[in-house]
Scaffold this motif. Sequence first.
Motif, mmCIF file in Angstrom:
data_model
loop_
_atom_site.group_PDB
_atom_site.id
_atom_site.type_symbol
_atom_site.label_atom_id
_atom_site.label_comp_id
_atom_site.label_asym_id
_atom_site.label_seq_id
_atom_site.Cartn_x
_atom_site.Cartn_y
_atom_site.Cartn_z
ATOM 1 N N ASN A 198 0.806 -1.231 0.000
ATOM 2 C CA ASN A 198 0.000 0.000 0.000
ATOM 3 C C ASN A 198 0.835 1.275 0.000
ATOM 4 O OD1 ASN A 198 -2.229 -1.752 0.282
ATOM 5 N ND2 ASN A 198 -2.083 -1.645 2.511
ATOM 6 N N LEU A 199 2.115 1.188 -0.354
ATOM 7 C CA LEU A 199 2.990 2.356 -0.357
ATOM 8 C C LEU A 199 3.182 2.887 -1.772
ATOM 9 C CD1 LEU A 199 5.822 1.296 2.133
ATOM 10 C CD2 LEU A 199 3.764 2.609 2.596
ATOM 11 N N LEU A 200 3.186 4.197 -1.897
ATOM 12 C CA LEU A 200 3.493 4.854 -3.157
ATOM 13 C C LEU A 200 5.011 4.811 -3.351
ATOM 14 C CD1 LEU A 200 1.923 6.425 -5.394
ATOM 15 C CD2 LEU A 200 2.587 8.521 -4.202
ATOM 16 N N ARG A 201 5.466 4.279 -4.486
ATOM 17 C CA ARG A 201 6.912 4.085 -4.690
ATOM 18 C C ARG A 201 7.338 4.528 -6.082
ATOM 19 N NH1 ARG A 201 9.622 1.483 -0.796
ATOM 20 N NH2 ARG A 201 8.579 -0.005 0.570
ATOM 21 N N LEU A 202 8.643 4.804 -6.184
ATOM 22 C CA LEU A 202 9.290 5.048 -7.471
ATOM 23 C C LEU A 202 10.245 3.902 -7.743
ATOM 24 C CD1 LEU A 202 10.081 8.875 -7.293
ATOM 25 C CD2 LEU A 202 8.426 7.756 -8.778
ATOM 26 N N LEU A 203 10.208 3.402 -8.980
ATOM 27 C CA LEU A 203 11.030 2.253 -9.339
ATOM 28 C C LEU A 203 11.746 2.514 -10.649
ATOM 29 C CD1 LEU A 203 10.395 -1.466 -9.068
ATOM 30 C CD2 LEU A 203 10.548 -0.570 -11.378
ATOM 31 N N TYR A 204 13.022 2.137 -10.677
ATOM 32 C CA TYR A 204 13.796 2.135 -11.915
ATOM 33 C C TYR A 204 13.727 0.749 -12.520
ATOM 34 C CZ TYR A 204 17.924 1.779 -14.922
ATOM 35 O OH TYR A 204 18.775 1.535 -15.975
ATOM 36 N N ASP A 205 13.207 0.639 -13.734
ATOM 37 C CA ASP A 205 13.097 -0.646 -14.418
ATOM 38 C C ASP A 205 13.900 -0.558 -15.705
ATOM 39 O OD1 ASP A 205 12.069 -3.306 -14.762
ATOM 40 O OD2 ASP A 205 10.738 -2.500 -16.295
ATOM 41 N N GLY A 206 15.219 -0.754 -15.560
ATOM 42 C CA GLY A 206 16.127 -0.582 -16.678
ATOM 43 C C GLY A 206 16.200 -1.793 -17.584
ATOM 44 N N PRO A 207 17.087 -1.752 -18.573
ATOM 45 C CA PRO A 207 17.200 -2.861 -19.536
ATOM 46 C C PRO A 207 17.634 -4.168 -18.895
ATOM 47 C CG PRO A 207 18.300 -0.872 -20.336
ATOM 48 C CD PRO A 207 17.961 -0.627 -18.917
ATOM 49 N N TYR A 208 18.440 -4.089 -17.795
ATOM 50 C CA TYR A 208 19.000 -5.311 -17.225
ATOM 51 C C TYR A 208 18.694 -5.495 -15.738
ATOM 52 C CZ TYR A 208 21.577 -4.685 -21.554
ATOM 53 O OH TYR A 208 21.887 -4.467 -22.865
#
Length: 800
Positions: free
Chosen positions: A190-200
């Motif tokens: 239930n937390l608002l998050r930022l995620l980096y979803d890179g190529p690898y």
Amino acid sequence: MEMASTIFQFPLLLFLLFLHVKHSSSFSLSVEKHQEDVIVSPNHTFTAGFYPVGENTYYFAIWFTQPPHQNLQNATVVWIANRDQPVNGKRSTLSLLKTGNVILTDAGYTTVWSTSTASLHPLELQLQETGNLVLQKQNDQNHVLWQSFDFPTNTLLPGQIFTKNTKLVSSRSETNHSSGFYNLFFDGDNLLRLLYDGPYVSSVYWPDPTLVSWEAGRSTYNSSRVAMLDHFGNFSSSDDFFLTTSDYGTVLQRRLTMDHDGNVRVYSRKDGKTEWFVSGQFHQQPCQIHGICGPNSLCSNNPIAGRKCSCLPGYSRISDEDWSQGCKPNFQFSCLSKTESRFLFLPGVDFYGYDYGFFRNYTYKQCEKLCLQLCKCTGFQYKKGDGVFKCYPKTQMLNGFTSPAFIGSIFLRLPKNINFSYENPEEDNNLVCSSNKGEQLKRLYVNGKENGSVKFMLRFASVFGGVEFMCFFLVWCFLIRKRKRFGGDTQGYVLAVATGFQRFNYSELKKATKGFSQEIGRGAGGIVYKGVLSDDRVAAIKVLHAANQGESEFLAEVSFIGRLNHMNLISMWGYCAEGKHRVLVYEYMDNGSLAENLSSNALALDWGKRYNIALGTARGLAYLHEECLEWILHCDIKPQNILLDFDYEPKVSDFGLCKLLQRNNLDNSSFSRIRGTRGYMAPEWVFNFPITSKVDVYSYGIVVLEMITGMSSMTGIQISNGVESHHERLVPWVREKRKNGTEGASWVEEIADPALETNYDMDEMEVLATVALECVAEEKDMRPSMRQVARRLQSHQRDS
């Protein structure tokens, strides 16, 4: 002959389909009239239509209306229907069909996007003053079939509700609106998050991943998972995150955007003005946004010049246009030996994540020696904290930044025979996330002035000839496929170079295992064999049982799993998808599984090892649950799936091909059957409740109780090599001992594994047992998250 006859009947079928009358539409916009074929909001604040993004390339989008004299390509786009599949500048249309569906057609032939709606009533497509494009029943605002506010791209507008079913995905750059690497979403806790979803790789970077929720000022105790930016400049989320803009209280044009550089910003401007200004942002440390400078590079921030990137000493930039690709070594990094290596001191430098391990109270020499013993160690971080020195050997140099305020240093592993030096990194002003070149779609079209019959014959001849060519080509491919096995393909080679993850031939795996002769384990998914690969690496090779899973689905899952990188997850080195064969290739674990050690080698598992196994397993599961874009549920945590390396460091296995879900999908209907092993399964499986990451938390708690007590979860029979005894079921028995304990330590002494005798830390034992009991709570919301478990165990771990 029968197959050939079928194939060559195919052109006739296509021709008949070609002559079929298309669905009639009640409303249509043409790309060739994009300047006049638009939908405008009542007060002309927003415009929807075909938006040019390159030579002969268009999106269907919504943007803030530009003044007549302004260049449309500089408009502020707030929503795009086809951001990853732009359409051609000829014959592309947006049509509202009489069936109730809105479709976007590329060049008059291919549907690239639709609302997937249907209705028997007359409908209208309306752009509201809020910027929301709505498909509704004519003259009935209460009958809405579809709206753009439910499918945001990278922007939220005032009044637009952000929910658990939506996410914001950044653009690739300021001018390239295709999907980028950064995501804003609500996670399973239930937390608002930022995620980096890179190529690898992928990783969560906001809120600070080193903090548990309450330390970051967040609350997990909500189920609504909603957030909204209001018209006055206040952004509020159900997890207690709030952002008030610097111009709060003034009614202005506003937007909240997931920017291409990984930060979320609120922009404001006065009506009719073209310049936006930043009135608030989520992340206050621009260099601690993951992936911004790519692998083997450093980010530095100057208050005046801004954020800059530079390569590590001994490394050079891969792309002059894209810093996210990072830097590559200028030397051959093939497991440098002790005598070939040296370490370069980089003060005030940090690289977040991808540690081989965490070692407390290590001297510098011990940390250096440890790194030299590890082939994959590219350097180590060494810093003082909580009164002791801490050592973090690094397997990858990612998310690097330099700051005078950072208390700690990196010691970079380099070849001894090449002299590299380090000074403050020279700042590079070209911080570009991608190429800004437009995209041109090449299509052939017939001139509209041609004679109708000639046009028909040309079109028919082109279609028929093209279809005939395709048929011959398909037959040729079929025959070639029969003769040629698809082993080392180019795509597999590129992936192997980038990540070490590769595609194997079935024949080479058969050779590596000597005909699959040495079985080392088996389960419901398949049989595991020990093998030696051509490069002399010892591997665990799992041959999966026959399944209905197609090759494309299998390849999509293993390619994602190959990107996972954590010291407490088993490393997958590659796979085989050849004919009916589905094989996974993992690193080999010298000390087998936790189950084997508890049953036959419990004396080797002293208390320090057991506590570290509990901590490491929690870290691995926290990574799966919280640091990947897909919501990875293991669904079968048990001692057999926790493997131990040469140093008894735990590695969670069999997390691959278990269950990958989008984080916003909490509907357990996608689980076609109960998963897991009896004795370790959470009550949700039995009662058909929604399945979340808390099912893994429950299973983890059972495993920890087994490690503490040396008893089986089901029968209460002693499973470690001590005096065999019989008890009631494990969880009620431990709860009863705790309830009846007169002193804090007495109940722990009663449940401790006899094989440990008195050789354990009483405080650590009590903390671990208490956490385990919390994990096996019947109500899932009462269980902690795996990140919370890892933090608690780490904070109580004694110095080694």
